[in-house]
Design a protein around this motif. Structure first.
Motif, mmCIF file in Angstrom:
data_model
loop_
_atom_site.group_PDB
_atom_site.id
_atom_site.type_symbol
_atom_site.label_atom_id
_atom_site.label_comp_id
_atom_site.label_asym_id
_atom_site.label_seq_id
_atom_site.Cartn_x
_atom_site.Cartn_y
_atom_site.Cartn_z
ATOM 1 N N GLU A 1 -9.300 4.752 -41.397
ATOM 2 C CA GLU A 1 -10.591 5.425 -41.279
ATOM 3 C C GLU A 1 -11.551 5.017 -42.396
ATOM 4 N N GLY A 2 -11.032 4.865 -43.616
ATOM 5 C CA GLY A 2 -11.893 4.475 -44.728
ATOM 6 C C GLY A 2 -12.525 3.110 -44.540
ATOM 7 N N VAL A 3 -11.781 2.179 -43.951
ATOM 8 C CA VAL A 3 -12.323 0.842 -43.687
ATOM 9 C C VAL A 3 -13.347 0.895 -42.559
ATOM 10 N N TRP A 4 -13.084 1.725 -41.535
ATOM 11 C CA TRP A 4 -14.086 1.891 -40.476
ATOM 12 C C TRP A 4 -15.391 2.443 -41.051
ATOM 13 N N GLU A 5 -15.298 3.399 -41.961
ATOM 14 C CA GLU A 5 -16.510 3.962 -42.572
ATOM 15 C C GLU A 5 -17.258 2.897 -43.376
ATOM 16 N N LEU A 6 -16.511 2.057 -44.090
ATOM 17 C CA LEU A 6 -17.147 0.996 -44.863
ATOM 18 C C LEU A 6 -17.756 -0.057 -43.931
ATOM 19 N N TYR A 7 -17.106 -0.309 -42.803
ATOM 20 C CA TYR A 7 -17.660 -1.228 -41.807
ATOM 21 C C TYR A 7 -18.999 -0.709 -41.284
#
Length: 278
Positions: A226-232
């Motif tokens: 989820e954290g990488v999706w938010e950064l994406y």
């Protein structure tokens, strides 16, 4: 050096597990990416398979052994074989990593870190200039995941990448997972990283999974978190539409599962692009 035009699409890394899916069916992707070194041969089955896939999809050639940080420079033989592959496949672009992998006598097959110094920047830029001249095309270079820093560091990684792109005319492959991993491991602000890179030089984004822990390890063997999706989402809000792909190199699932994950990237990119337009 010719400019690399933006390409807005969503793709996957082509892995042996899914060869038959791509050869026998109509896979709903806009491009595939392959590891250069697996196809830098004069002939044989892998190259014939790649040519068949290339007849259906645009291909990106992504290397792991150019070693642009090597003080000894880049191997002449490597550049010759890479150019042969690029000329044969006519890829969207050719990419590699900001790292070093070899000495004059040994290839580690690991993406080893560089000190972020002016001296290292000079070496990297010289090697990129040589590679781009030999290939006759501009290249993309990817930010690595990082687990250590050097006391000699003189700048941040995003400052290094920015200066590298300015001096050589190369483009950037922004690995959002690697930004997330390195930000955690070195305790910097991932959004400051995104704000610091030259948006007009980014042509592609990588997304991948990692092994969580006190030190996060970039493993490419699980789903995007989820954290990488938010950064994406934050990256797309700044960059606009840019070629995006999912990397998976371990515990590779059936193709439909990766396509479901790629659909998440499509939804996030669509939402962020619409919000910026509004």
């Amino acid at each position: 050096m010719n400019a690399i035009a933006p390409f807005h699409g969503f793709g996957l890394g082509l892995r042996q597990t899914h060869y038959s899916d791509f050869l026998d069916g109509d896979v709903p992707v806009d491009f595939v990416e392959v590891i250069s070194e697996n196809y830098m041969v004069d002939g044989g089955k892998p190259l014939r398979l790649l040519e068949e896939v290339r007849a259906k999809h645009p291909v990106i050639i992504h290397g792991v052994s150019m070693s642009i940080g090597s003080a000894q420079g880049i191997s002449d033989d490597y550049l010759l074989r890479l150019k042969g592959l690029a000329d044969r496949i006519d890829p969207l672009w050719v990419s590699d990593h900001l790292c070093w992998t070899r000495t004059s006598a040994h290839n580690s097959h690991d993406l080893l870190p560089l000190p972020l110094t002016r001296a290292a920047l000079d070496v990297v830029c010289s090697n990129i200039d040589r590679a781009q001249t030999a290939l006759g095309r501009a290249m993309l270079f990817e930010n690595p995941s990082s687990y250590l820093s050097f006391p000699e560091d003189e700048m941040s990684e995003w400052e290094f990448l920015s200066e590298m792109a300015l001096r050589t005319g190369c483009y950037l492959l922004l690995d959002v997972n690697n930004v997330y991993v390195s930000a955690h491991n070195h305790q910097f602000d991932a959004n400051e990283y995104l704000a610091g890179i030259p948006a007009d030089r980014v042509r592609q984004i990588h997304l991948a999974g990692h092994q969580p822990g006190e030190i996060i390890v970039d493993t490419h063997d699980r789903e995007v978190c989820e954290g990488v999706w938010e950064l994406y989402a934050a990256a797309i809000a700044r960059l606009g539409p840019v070629a995006t792909m999912i990397e998976r190199d371990g515990h590779i699932p059936p193709l439909p599962e990766l396509l479901d994950e790629l659909a998440i990237a499509r939804r996030i990119a669509s939402a962020e692009t619409a919000q910026v337009a509004a």
